[in-house]
Design a protein around this motif. Sequence first.
Motif, PDB file in Angstrom:
ATOM      1  N   UNK A 165       0.841  -1.191   0.000  1.00  0.00           N
ATOM      2  CA  UNK A 165       0.000   0.000   0.000  1.00  0.00           C
ATOM      3  C   UNK A 165       0.879   1.245   0.000  1.00  0.00           C
ATOM      4  N   UNK A 166       0.313   2.351  -0.470  1.00  0.00           N
ATOM      5  CA  UNK A 166       1.034   3.621  -0.374  1.00  0.00           C
ATOM      6  C   UNK A 166       1.358   3.907   1.095  1.00  0.00           C
ATOM      7  N   UNK A 167       0.514   3.377   1.988  1.00  0.00           N
ATOM      8  CA  UNK A 167       0.709   3.539   3.426  1.00  0.00           C
ATOM      9  C   UNK A 167       1.637   2.463   3.962  1.00  0.00           C
ATOM     10  N   UNK A 168       2.867   2.426   3.441  1.00  0.00           N
ATOM     11  CA  UNK A 168       3.835   1.424   3.871  1.00  0.00           C
ATOM     12  C   UNK A 168       5.167   2.137   3.854  1.00  0.00           C
ATOM     13  N   UNK A 169       5.974   1.965   4.912  1.00  0.00           N
ATOM     14  CA  UNK A 169       7.197   2.768   4.919  1.00  0.00           C
ATOM     15  C   UNK A 169       8.189   2.317   3.855  1.00  0.00           C
ATOM     16  N   UNK A 170       7.901   1.154   3.207  1.00  0.00           N
ATOM     17  CA  UNK A 170       8.785   0.734   2.113  1.00  0.00           C
ATOM     18  C   UNK A 170       8.354   1.348   0.781  1.00  0.00           C
ATOM     19  N   UNK A 171       7.169   1.971   0.774  1.00  0.00           N
ATOM     20  CA  UNK A 171       6.628   2.469  -0.489  1.00  0.00           C
ATOM     21  C   UNK A 171       7.349   3.734  -0.957  1.00  0.00           C
ATOM     22  N   UNK A 172       7.746   3.763  -2.226  1.00  0.00           N
ATOM     23  CA  UNK A 172       8.348   4.956  -2.835  1.00  0.00           C
ATOM     24  C   UNK A 172       7.676   5.158  -4.177  1.00  0.00           C
ATOM     25  N   UNK A 173       7.055   6.301  -4.388  1.00  0.00           N
ATOM     26  CA  UNK A 173       6.411   6.536  -5.665  1.00  0.00           C
ATOM     27  C   UNK A 173       6.894   7.867  -6.231  1.00  0.00           C
ATOM     28  N   UNK A 174       7.339   7.802  -7.480  1.00  0.00           N
ATOM     29  CA  UNK A 174       7.863   8.993  -8.131  1.00  0.00           C
ATOM     30  C   UNK A 174       6.700   9.847  -8.609  1.00  0.00           C
ATOM     31  N   UNK A 175       6.631  11.110  -8.172  1.00  0.00           N
ATOM     32  CA  UNK A 175       5.513  11.940  -8.592  1.00  0.00           C
ATOM     33  C   UNK A 175       5.930  13.394  -8.720  1.00  0.00           C
ATOM     34  N   UNK A 176       5.018  14.210  -9.242  1.00  0.00           N
ATOM     35  CA  UNK A 176       5.367  15.614  -9.485  1.00  0.00           C
ATOM     36  C   UNK A 176       4.197  16.527  -9.154  1.00  0.00           C
ATOM     37  N   UNK A 177       4.506  17.819  -9.026  1.00  0.00           N
ATOM     38  CA  UNK A 177       3.463  18.820  -8.844  1.00  0.00           C
ATOM     39  C   UNK A 177       2.860  19.071 -10.220  1.00  0.00           C
ATOM     40  N   UNK A 178       1.540  18.949 -10.329  1.00  0.00           N
ATOM     41  CA  UNK A 178       0.908  18.892 -11.649  1.00  0.00           C
ATOM     42  C   UNK A 178       1.183  20.119 -12.513  1.00  0.00           C
ATOM     43  N   UNK A 179       1.037  21.334 -11.957  1.00  0.00           N
ATOM     44  CA  UNK A 179       1.137  22.495 -12.846  1.00  0.00           C
ATOM     45  C   UNK A 179       2.556  22.983 -13.084  1.00  0.00           C
ATOM     46  N   UNK A 180       3.505  22.651 -12.186  1.00  0.00           N
ATOM     47  CA  UNK A 180       4.860  23.147 -12.396  1.00  0.00           C
ATOM     48  C   UNK A 180       5.818  22.074 -12.891  1.00  0.00           C
ATOM     49  N   UNK A 181       5.509  20.815 -12.602  1.00  0.00           N
ATOM     50  CA  UNK A 181       6.348  19.738 -13.107  1.00  0.00           C
ATOM     51  C   UNK A 181       7.537  19.395 -12.228  1.00  0.00           C
ATOM     52  N   UNK A 182       7.716  20.073 -11.087  1.00  0.00           N
ATOM     53  CA  UNK A 182       8.800  19.689 -10.174  1.00  0.00           C
ATOM     54  C   UNK A 182       8.491  18.322  -9.595  1.00  0.00           C
ATOM     55  N   UNK A 183       9.506  17.443  -9.568  1.00  0.00           N
ATOM     56  CA  UNK A 183       9.212  16.084  -9.141  1.00  0.00           C
ATOM     57  C   UNK A 183       9.963  15.703  -7.869  1.00  0.00           C
ATOM     58  N   UNK A 184       9.489  14.662  -7.227  1.00  0.00           N
ATOM     59  CA  UNK A 184      10.104  14.167  -6.004  1.00  0.00           C
ATOM     60  C   UNK A 184       9.603  12.765  -5.715  1.00  0.00           C
ATOM     61  N   UNK A 185       9.948  12.244  -4.535  1.00  0.00           N
ATOM     62  CA  UNK A 185       9.542  10.893  -4.169  1.00  0.00           C
ATOM     63  C   UNK A 185       8.524  10.958  -3.044  1.00  0.00           C
ATOM     64  N   UNK A 186       7.428  10.240  -3.216  1.00  0.00           N
ATOM     65  CA  UNK A 186       6.382  10.220  -2.207  1.00  0.00           C
ATOM     66  C   UNK A 186       6.638   9.082  -1.222  1.00  0.00           C
ATOM     67  N   UNK A 187       6.686   9.422   0.066  1.00  0.00           N
ATOM     68  CA  UNK A 187       6.852   8.407   1.110  1.00  0.00           C
ATOM     69  C   UNK A 187       5.763   8.594   2.142  1.00  0.00           C
ATOM     70  N   UNK A 188       5.676   7.618   3.041  1.00  0.00           N
ATOM     71  CA  UNK A 188       4.640   7.697   4.067  1.00  0.00           C
ATOM     72  C   UNK A 188       5.278   7.506   5.430  1.00  0.00           C
ATOM     73  N   UNK A 189       4.789   8.207   6.423  1.00  0.00           N
ATOM     74  CA  UNK A 189       5.259   8.012   7.800  1.00  0.00           C
ATOM     75  C   UNK A 189       4.102   7.469   8.614  1.00  0.00           C
TER      76      UNK A 189
END
Lengths: 170, 285
Positions: free
Chosen positions: B166-190
């Motif tokens: 699940x996205x709610x897992x500390x092993x989860x890493x999903x590559x994503x970006x801010x929709x209108x500007x395109x800056x990207x990063x990695x989504x993690x969960x705590x």
Amino acid sequence: MIIEYLKKIGLLIILVLIQVLVLNQIHIFGYATPILYIYVLLKLPADISRNGLLLWGFTTGLIIDFFSNTPGMHAAACTALTLLLPQIRSLYAPKGDVELVQVGIHSMGVSFFTKYLLTAILVHHSILLLIEAFSFFDITLLILRVSSSTLLTFVLIMAIDTLNKPKKLV
Amino acid sequence: MRKLLDFLRRYNYWFLFVLLEVTSFTLLIQFNNYQQGTFFTSANRVAGKIYEMEANVTAYFQLKESNQLLLNHNTQLEIQIAALQKMLQRQKVSVAKIDSSLIAPFIGVKFIPAEVINNQISEINNYITLNKGTKEGIKEGMGVIGPGGVIGIVHLTSPHYSLVISLLNIKSRISCKVANTGYFGTLRWAPGDSRYAFLEGIPRHARCKKGDFIVTSGYSEIFPVGARIGRIFKVTESKDGLSYTVCVALSSDFGNLTDVRVVAQEFTPERKQLEEEEVKSNDDH
């Protein structure tokens, strides 16, 4: 004897189903999850061999692990609990009492059973949540989870064991 | 000698104890570190069956909410279609004449519908069990999308069930970006709250504000570009002060998941070949 064990296995199956289908969905305040299935381990007769006790613990834990996607975690905690159970009992046993066979609030008395139960639950939950904390450590979260879950499990098992009166021998 | 034997007889349960504990920890470490079979997880046959039976019963209690969710989703899609049609009309292209080049990016993307039969949200490592497996074409590493947006990534599969990180897992890493500007990063969960996740690595010169949409970047080919994840809830500085950490309010309601889709993207052959060569050269060194 065999009927006694079949009864225990039946109790184990019922408790596992209650645990994985109902109780695992409960998270009071996001921390407290009652862990009822250890009731079957706590109720094992006092004259069972140490090896048998350990095997019961390991198997019960492993079955729970199947369902909750935590291979080995519950198994390790339950094995440790079953190792310590006889020690915990002898720690609080009233002096000069006759050998105890049945474990329960009616045969042990309220004070003895309460102490035994609370210590056992605390030991199990601490080990379980400590193993979990290997992957994410947060001391406040850990203490909150251990204490709230212990309290909840304690209340639940006390209630069940009080209702579960053994039949009087005639 | 006799004393030794006596000692062993009295304390032989210690050996059993050590053996069982070693077995437990081996299982634990193996599950966390290596890909392996589904035998010890809820995607095995017995656990899967029991969870499926439970899901069949409890699904009825959520029918109303699921219906509402699907209706909302439908309405949104209809609004989008209407907007797109308007745009096409403005471009003087008739809708009927859309040629295959417009649909080309979607060729090779297949959605496999599946039902959630078990869902954890408040553990530290949360998993979701689905009622479809390799027989329906689900493979390890595929993305999972629900009515609200991204849910997670398939971790293990058996013939009839699959286990999703699940996205709610500390092993989860999903590559994503801010929709209108395109800056990207990695989504993690705590651990703690199932409604929020954290986007790390947004550069300090990027302007992002509360309410901006966060979508998948599509770099990993697990998810298509632009699948919804959530909206920015709060922007804070990261610990090292070099970038922003963005708190994202997730658009999926993880507490109420019933129907999801597994994204089966066929890797473009060229990319696949390139990546295989890369792995090979790494092995050689």
